[in-house]
Scaffold this active site. Sequence first.
Site, PDB file in Angstrom:
ATOM      1  N   ASP A 179      -5.565  11.209   5.695  1.00 20.61           N
ATOM      2  CA  ASP A 179      -4.315  11.514   5.026  1.00 20.61           C
ATOM      3  C   ASP A 179      -4.416  11.328   3.514  1.00 20.61           C
ATOM      4  OD1 ASP A 179      -1.308  11.899   5.032  1.00 20.61           O
ATOM      5  OD2 ASP A 179      -1.429   9.885   4.166  1.00 20.61           O
ATOM      6  N   GLU A 193      -7.088  15.640   3.826  1.00 22.13           N
ATOM      7  CA  GLU A 193      -5.921  16.257   3.219  1.00 22.13           C
ATOM      8  C   GLU A 193      -5.954  15.890   1.736  1.00 22.13           C
ATOM      9  OE1 GLU A 193      -1.072  16.122   2.893  1.00 22.13           O
ATOM     10  OE2 GLU A 193      -2.214  14.390   3.588  1.00 22.13           O
TER      11      GLU A 193
END
Length: 617
Positions: free
Chosen positions: A261, A298
């Site tokens: 993330d 990401e």
Amino acid sequence: MNSNRLGANRLSDGKWEFLVWAPNVRSVCLQLCGQELPIPMEAASYAYYRTTVEELEPGTEYFYRLDDGRKLPDPTSRFQPQGVHGPSQIVDLSDFPWTDRSWKGRDLESSVFYELHVGVYTREGTFNALIPHLKELKALGVTTIELMPIAQFPGSRNWGYDGVFPFAPQNTYGDPQSLQRLVDSAHAYGLSMALDVVYNHLGPEGNYLSAFGQYFTDRYHTPWGQAVNFDGPGSDEVRRFFIENAMCWLEDYHFDALRLDAVHGIFDFSADHFLAELKSAAAELSLRLGRQIHMIAESDLNDVRLLRDSECGGFNLDAQWSDDFHHSVHTLLTKENQGYYVDFGGTTPLAATLRDGWYYRGQYSESRKRRHGNSAQGMAATKFVVCNQNHDQVGNRAAGERLSELIKFEGLKLAAGITLLSPFVPFLFMGEEYGETAPFQYFISHGDPNLVEAVRRGRSEEFAAFGWQDRVPDPQDEQTFLRSHLDHAAKESEPHQTLYRLYQRLLQIRLQFKLGSRRERIVRELGESSILLIYPDEVGELVVLFNFGDGNAKLKAREFLEFKDEWRVLLYSGDGSWAGPAPNLPARLQCLSASGIELSAHSFVILNTHRPQAEGA
């Protein structure tokens, strides 16, 4: 022999070893629940504390008692049956009867990801409840199930990015064995399993790590909480903590990939970046286990260093999300131009992204008020994961509307076509395959009233840049969570059934023509609203024409194709067989290069000049 792993681990002789890093205290004791006297832990090098206990009953719970008298859960707890403030529970993760010994993983070239939230995908909201859905997901054509974060968070409702026990599966989703059962069942269906992990911050409620050591730093700041200490004093042990966490999910739970993330929130200015060290550890584990493991980032940096080989100064990650793809498609379909969508518009950003992986490669960005990105030209298409919807792009809207609420049915089909027929690794968000209409809204169940109010205020302020006037749903209200549940029964009615069938057919074509393995593609803009995507072949081409315009588009094939005597129409999204407004095209088009082709608004057509060999031939 000691396991030398953090937390509570069962040794080969049946004893249990407890190991914790605690430089912020002078002593640590193990407090077994049900026993009055604590067990002193021996101080070891680098501020670790260790003790070994004779055989313990399964399910034994414990705390660590610090020198100031506080009883706190284990930072590397494998299970928190009573939530973030309760005791930790011993778990023997090696005791599960795995049946996937022949599983070798899956390469990214053949992968299609499907993201889901455990709590809202089924009414039960558990790991076990997902298992009956695996067969249908396999039949749809996806290859990899990606779970949104499942690390233990406060309460029972959360997106998962506020987790505070990175090693412990969320107790309201099920115990560790039920998670192992889910992964094992997925592998039995030939499905890979990916997990979203958060290494840029931890949530605030139930976060006791600072009592033990220097896990966080004030040198850097993130929008979500204190930055993790990856390069300051004590960072060697912090890095070990998170790398062991990744290896736990990959080895003890058999996950095949980790989605990292917001890596732009991982700050590390040391010579050996944490992401490079993490990738190296995963590569070693992959070699030892004999199965493929992928690290996917990401990032909103458009920085090719994430993908470059270590020999070229990169971190060697396997792939990263391409936000530019989503933003380009979204802007074309919805005409929205607020916030970061102001940087996109027309077909040029999408065409450039289809060529090179992303659009911004150093030019000026209006939303950022600076230049943005660097060039990824030459990178393999499998280095980029693309979508037209995901949890962020849906859930971070004020009302959490999906594309199905923003555009008409023809646009939904076009979104499916451009995503699944792109050269990149496609990524679906749960429910998009049948046009789910339930929103996906941001929900929490914190116990701290001040924290709840801070989240409410932050959500409202976040939407100012987009000019959204909608009343922001209360994240703490259980109804916000309940509204976000999928309605799987919708697949049985129209137009949802047709959209589902289209997704299934597109995934069959993607597999049949091995689009993820193609090394060459030609991308051209045709006029102001159409894009041509060609996959050359030694026998013939696969050609896809996309019309993003609001009216019909007359495309003169002689302007962009070599002369072909005959073209086969594999699929035309605008015709009646796909609930479109246009008449069916002939199955074969003679002399297309002379006659051209007309597409209805927001439609696409797939053409082919030869029939590929059957799979496996």
